[in-house]
Design a protein around this motif. Structure first.
Motif, PDB file in Angstrom:
ATOM      1  N   ALA A 196      40.843  40.452  48.027  1.00  0.00           N
ATOM      2  CA  ALA A 196      40.755  39.721  49.307  1.00  0.00           C
ATOM      3  C   ALA A 196      41.263  38.295  49.197  1.00  0.00           C
ATOM      4  O   ALA A 196      41.323  37.582  50.196  1.00  0.00           O
ATOM      5  CB  ALA A 196      39.347  39.740  49.917  1.00  0.00           C
ATOM      6  N   GLU A 197      41.621  37.854  47.987  1.00  0.00           N
ATOM      7  CA  GLU A 197      42.158  36.499  47.786  1.00  0.00           C
ATOM      8  C   GLU A 197      42.968  36.523  46.485  1.00  0.00           C
ATOM      9  O   GLU A 197      42.768  37.403  45.646  1.00  0.00           O
ATOM     10  CB  GLU A 197      41.006  35.488  47.680  1.00  0.00           C
ATOM     11  CG  GLU A 197      40.116  35.742  46.469  1.00  0.00           C
ATOM     12  CD  GLU A 197      38.903  34.830  46.387  1.00  0.00           C
ATOM     13  OE1 GLU A 197      38.621  34.118  47.356  1.00  0.00           O
ATOM     14  OE2 GLU A 197      38.250  34.853  45.321  1.00  0.00           O
ATOM     15  N   ILE A 222      42.207  44.752  43.992  1.00  0.00           N
ATOM     16  CA  ILE A 222      42.360  45.573  45.205  1.00  0.00           C
ATOM     17  C   ILE A 222      42.995  44.707  46.301  1.00  0.00           C
ATOM     18  O   ILE A 222      42.650  43.548  46.458  1.00  0.00           O
ATOM     19  CB  ILE A 222      41.013  46.177  45.669  1.00  0.00           C
ATOM     20  CG1 ILE A 222      41.229  47.131  46.851  1.00  0.00           C
ATOM     21  CG2 ILE A 222      39.980  45.107  46.032  1.00  0.00           C
ATOM     22  CD1 ILE A 222      40.041  48.056  47.117  1.00  0.00           C
ATOM     23  N   GLY A 259      44.690  44.494  50.434  1.00  0.00           N
ATOM     24  CA  GLY A 259      44.824  45.075  51.765  1.00  0.00           C
ATOM     25  C   GLY A 259      44.779  43.971  52.789  1.00  0.00           C
ATOM     26  O   GLY A 259      44.514  42.816  52.464  1.00  0.00           O
ATOM     27  N   ARG A 280      51.293  32.921  49.352  1.00  0.00           N
ATOM     28  CA  ARG A 280      51.736  33.283  50.683  1.00  0.00           C
ATOM     29  C   ARG A 280      52.831  32.312  51.100  1.00  0.00           C
ATOM     30  O   ARG A 280      52.899  31.209  50.586  1.00  0.00           O
ATOM     31  CB  ARG A 280      50.572  33.191  51.676  1.00  0.00           C
ATOM     32  CG  ARG A 280      49.446  34.168  51.427  1.00  0.00           C
ATOM     33  CD  ARG A 280      48.325  33.983  52.440  1.00  0.00           C
ATOM     34  NE  ARG A 280      48.838  33.999  53.785  1.00  0.00           N
ATOM     35  CZ  ARG A 280      49.029  35.103  54.527  1.00  0.00           C
ATOM     36  NH1 ARG A 280      48.706  36.270  54.053  1.00  0.00           N
ATOM     37  NH2 ARG A 280      49.511  35.023  55.743  1.00  0.00           N
TER      38      ARG A 280
HETATM   39  O1  DLL Z   1      41.182  40.518  52.898  1.00  0.00           O
HETATM   40  C1  DLL Z   1      41.130  42.918  53.192  1.00  0.00           C
HETATM   41  C2  DLL Z   1      40.513  43.093  51.857  1.00  0.00           C
HETATM   42  C3  DLL Z   1      39.132  43.152  51.747  1.00  0.00           C
HETATM   43  C4  DLL Z   1      41.306  43.250  50.729  1.00  0.00           C
HETATM   44  C5  DLL Z   1      38.546  43.369  50.517  1.00  0.00           C
HETATM   45  C6  DLL Z   1      40.739  43.468  49.489  1.00  0.00           C
HETATM   46  C7  DLL Z   1      39.359  43.536  49.385  1.00  0.00           C
HETATM   47  P1  DLL Z   1      42.285  40.108  55.676  1.00  0.00           P
HETATM   48  O2  DLL Z   1      41.030  39.358  55.888  1.00  0.00           O
HETATM   49  O3  DLL Z   1      43.073  40.564  56.834  1.00  0.00           O
HETATM   50  O4  DLL Z   1      41.989  41.409  54.857  1.00  0.00           O
HETATM   51  O5  DLL Z   1      43.195  39.208  54.719  1.00  0.00           O
HETATM   52  C8  DLL Z   1      44.414  39.690  54.230  1.00  0.00           C
HETATM   53  O6  DLL Z   1      44.194  38.413  52.158  1.00  0.00           O
HETATM   54  O7  DLL Z   1      47.411  39.109  53.525  1.00  0.00           O
HETATM   55  C9  DLL Z   1      46.416  38.377  51.410  1.00  0.00           C
HETATM   56  O8  DLL Z   1      46.967  37.099  51.706  1.00  0.00           O
HETATM   57  C10 DLL Z   1      44.959  38.225  50.982  1.00  0.00           C
HETATM   58  N1  DLL Z   1      44.605  39.238  49.969  1.00  0.00           N
HETATM   59  C11 DLL Z   1      43.939  40.385  50.146  1.00  0.00           C
HETATM   60  N2  DLL Z   1      43.787  41.033  48.963  1.00  0.00           N
HETATM   61  C12 DLL Z   1      44.398  40.270  48.014  1.00  0.00           C
HETATM   62  C13 DLL Z   1      44.601  40.389  46.615  1.00  0.00           C
HETATM   63  C14 DLL Z   1      41.418  41.487  53.589  1.00  0.00           C
HETATM   64  N3  DLL Z   1      44.133  41.410  45.905  1.00  0.00           N
HETATM   65  C15 DLL Z   1      45.039  38.683  53.282  1.00  0.00           C
HETATM   66  N4  DLL Z   1      45.316  39.405  45.999  1.00  0.00           N
HETATM   67  C16 DLL Z   1      46.306  39.218  52.670  1.00  0.00           C
HETATM   68  C17 DLL Z   1      45.801  38.347  46.689  1.00  0.00           C
HETATM   69  C18 DLL Z   1      44.917  39.120  48.669  1.00  0.00           C
HETATM   70  N5  DLL Z   1      45.613  38.175  48.006  1.00  0.00           N
END
Ligand code: DLL
Length: 435
Positions: free
Chosen positions: A222-223, A244, A246, A334
């Motif tokens: 998520a980051e 992970i 998404g 990003r």
């Molecule tokens: O962050 C979904 C998520 C939830 C992914 C839990 C993994 C685990 P959004 O809030 O829409 O969704 O944010 C998406 O977070 O475009 C990336 O910039 C960043 N991001 C997500 N996963 C990663 C990662 C969730 N594994 C935005 N590494 C994305 C780096 C990540 N950045």
């Protein structure tokens, strides 16, 4: 829609099913699914009908995967313009869940799911958890926030789908997380890497040995995070940590997942998501294996099809290793100014909206990112209007902190000064002191 094949490959473990399909099989499946998706978007979402027509393309022009470049992109601004439900491709009563993520203006991006979409998502998260080393019967503590954010509920349904036991602690309340960890003895934990480092420090501070828990597996995302953080988490807790990825607009967590046996980047579940890597300025494809902006077209969504979604995430595509599907290199940056704080996405413009509401403040400000312990920390440095008293400034400081917490959902520090120099010309809103 999830096929029986997807589930077999999740549950039967090694070397079966779609995760090990040949390149030809994957291409054939993608071509078929992409055709359906383009038609579905065109005939059911007014925006796509109009955008395709403006570009002079019709879904019938798509014959092979390279034809996708004829079709228009989708960006957050388009989703915002159609807020809240204008991009949905099915009647409202068929939407069984809504999630949302922050947008540039503070207006969230709303996404919807049919029952089939929820089923597909759960299946892909189950597949991701399995690839990361979780097995049916394991106890999995989910420390992602539950709510409009896709992290908590997305992982929750995946854990259940895999046949594991979910412990839904949600985010924060570290003391409670530690108690649950002690009493329920999870085999695996999922959450943001920065929060897990925080948990690690807290355990040590309280005299607990983090290696004492039975946790074997950690799945973090998520980051952005680094190899150094992986080492700290793996050695600190004594577990295997994988990444992970998404985003809500494309589905949520479970778009790509690192395999525990190789830990070499994230396998993109190519039977559901078609990737392109483009030069963010020219929007032309970069040469194979080079870094660019990831553009994704999900190919199996019913409620919320998105065509060529610009993620603004920078990465490169690598050949498959543990699975036949291709990998994404760790996503470390990003190409826009979104800040991710403990998994919450925010943009400088959202802070600006709150700043301009206070007559004591001027919209001259910077978002200063630093490290506090292991966690990313944000300080808003803001200029006050001329002639304000110390009391007025102190009051505005309290108000802004509270407004950010209440309305954006993150804790920040506020530093109000006589003057803030946010740069010549285009204001430099983000100052990154983390490295
Ligand atoms: O962050 C979904 C998520 C939830 C992914 C839990 C993994 C685990 P959004 O809030 O829409 O969704 O944010 C998406 O977070 O475009 C990336 O910039 C960043 N991001 C997500 N996963 C990663 C990662 C969730 N594994 C935005 N590494 C994305 C780096 C990540 N950045």
């Amino acid at each position: 829609m999830a096929s029986a094949l997807d589930i077999v490959s999740t549950l039967n473990g090694p070397q079966t099913g779609i995760e090990y399909a040949s390149r030809d099989e994957i291409t054939a499946l993608q071509t078929e699914r992409m055709k359906n998706t383009l038609r579905h978007a065109y005939y059911n979402v007014p925006h796509y009908k109009k955008a395709f027509e403006e570009k002079g393309v019709h879904p019938d022009d798509f014959r092979e995967l390279k034809d996708l470049t004829l079709f228009p992109f989708t960006d957050k601004s388009i989703l915002r313009a159609n807020y809240p439900f204008g991009m949905f491709a099915v009647p409202r009563e068929q939407i069984s869940r809504i999630h949302a993520s922050s947008g540039t203006t503070g207006q969230p991006t709303v996404v919807g799911y049919t029952r089939n979409d929820i089923e597909t998502w759960a299946t892909l998260v189950a597949r991701s958890l399995h690839a990361g080393g979780v097995r049916p019967g394991d106890r999995v503590q989910v420390t992602f926030g539950y709510g409009l954010f896709t992290g908590g509920l997305g992982l929750h349904y995946g854990v259940e789908k895999l046949g594991a036991t979910v412990i839904p602690t949600s985010g924060g309340q570290t003391d409670r997380q530690l108690q649950v960890m002690r009493d329920f003895q999870p085999d695996a934990i999922v959450g943001t890497p920065s929060y897990m480092l925080n948990v690690l420090d807290r355990m040590r501070a309280e005299g607990m040995d983090p290696r004492d828990t039975p946790m074997r597996v950690g799945i973090f995302g998520a980051e952005p995070w680094t190899e150094g953080m992986r080492q700290d988490l793996e050695q600190g807790f004594g577990l295997d940590a994988t990444d992970i990825y998404g985003l809500s607009e494309v589905m949520g967590p479970g778009v790509a997942q690192e395999c525990v046996e190789t830990k070499d980047g994230l396998t993109l579940w190519e039977d559901h998501f078609y990737p392109e890597i483009l030069d963010p300025v020219t929007l032309e494809p970069v040469p194979d294996g080079e870094v660019g902006e990831l553009v994704i077209t999900p190919m199996t969504k019913e409620a919320f099809p998105v065509i060529r979604y610009r993620t603004h995430d920078l990465t490169r595509l690598l050949p498959g290793t543990a699975r036949s599907m291709r990998r994404l290199d760790r996503i470390s940056a990003r190409n826009d100014d979104m800040i991710i704080l403990r998994g919450v996405n925010c943009f400088p413009s959202q802070f600006e909206e709150l700043i301009v509401e206070d007559k004591n403040l001027r919209p001259r400000y910077q978002c200063v990112l630093s490290k506090r312990g292991r966690m990313d920390h944000l300080t808003l440095v803001v200029e006050h209007a001329p002639g304000r008293t110390a009391d007025e400034i102190a009051h505005s400081q309290l108000l802004l902190r509270k407004a950010v917490k209440d309305r954006i959902g993150v804790s920040v520090d506020v530093d109000i000064r006589d003057q803030v120099d946010s740069g010549e010309g285009k204001a430099k809103r983000i100052v990154d002191l983390r490295n």
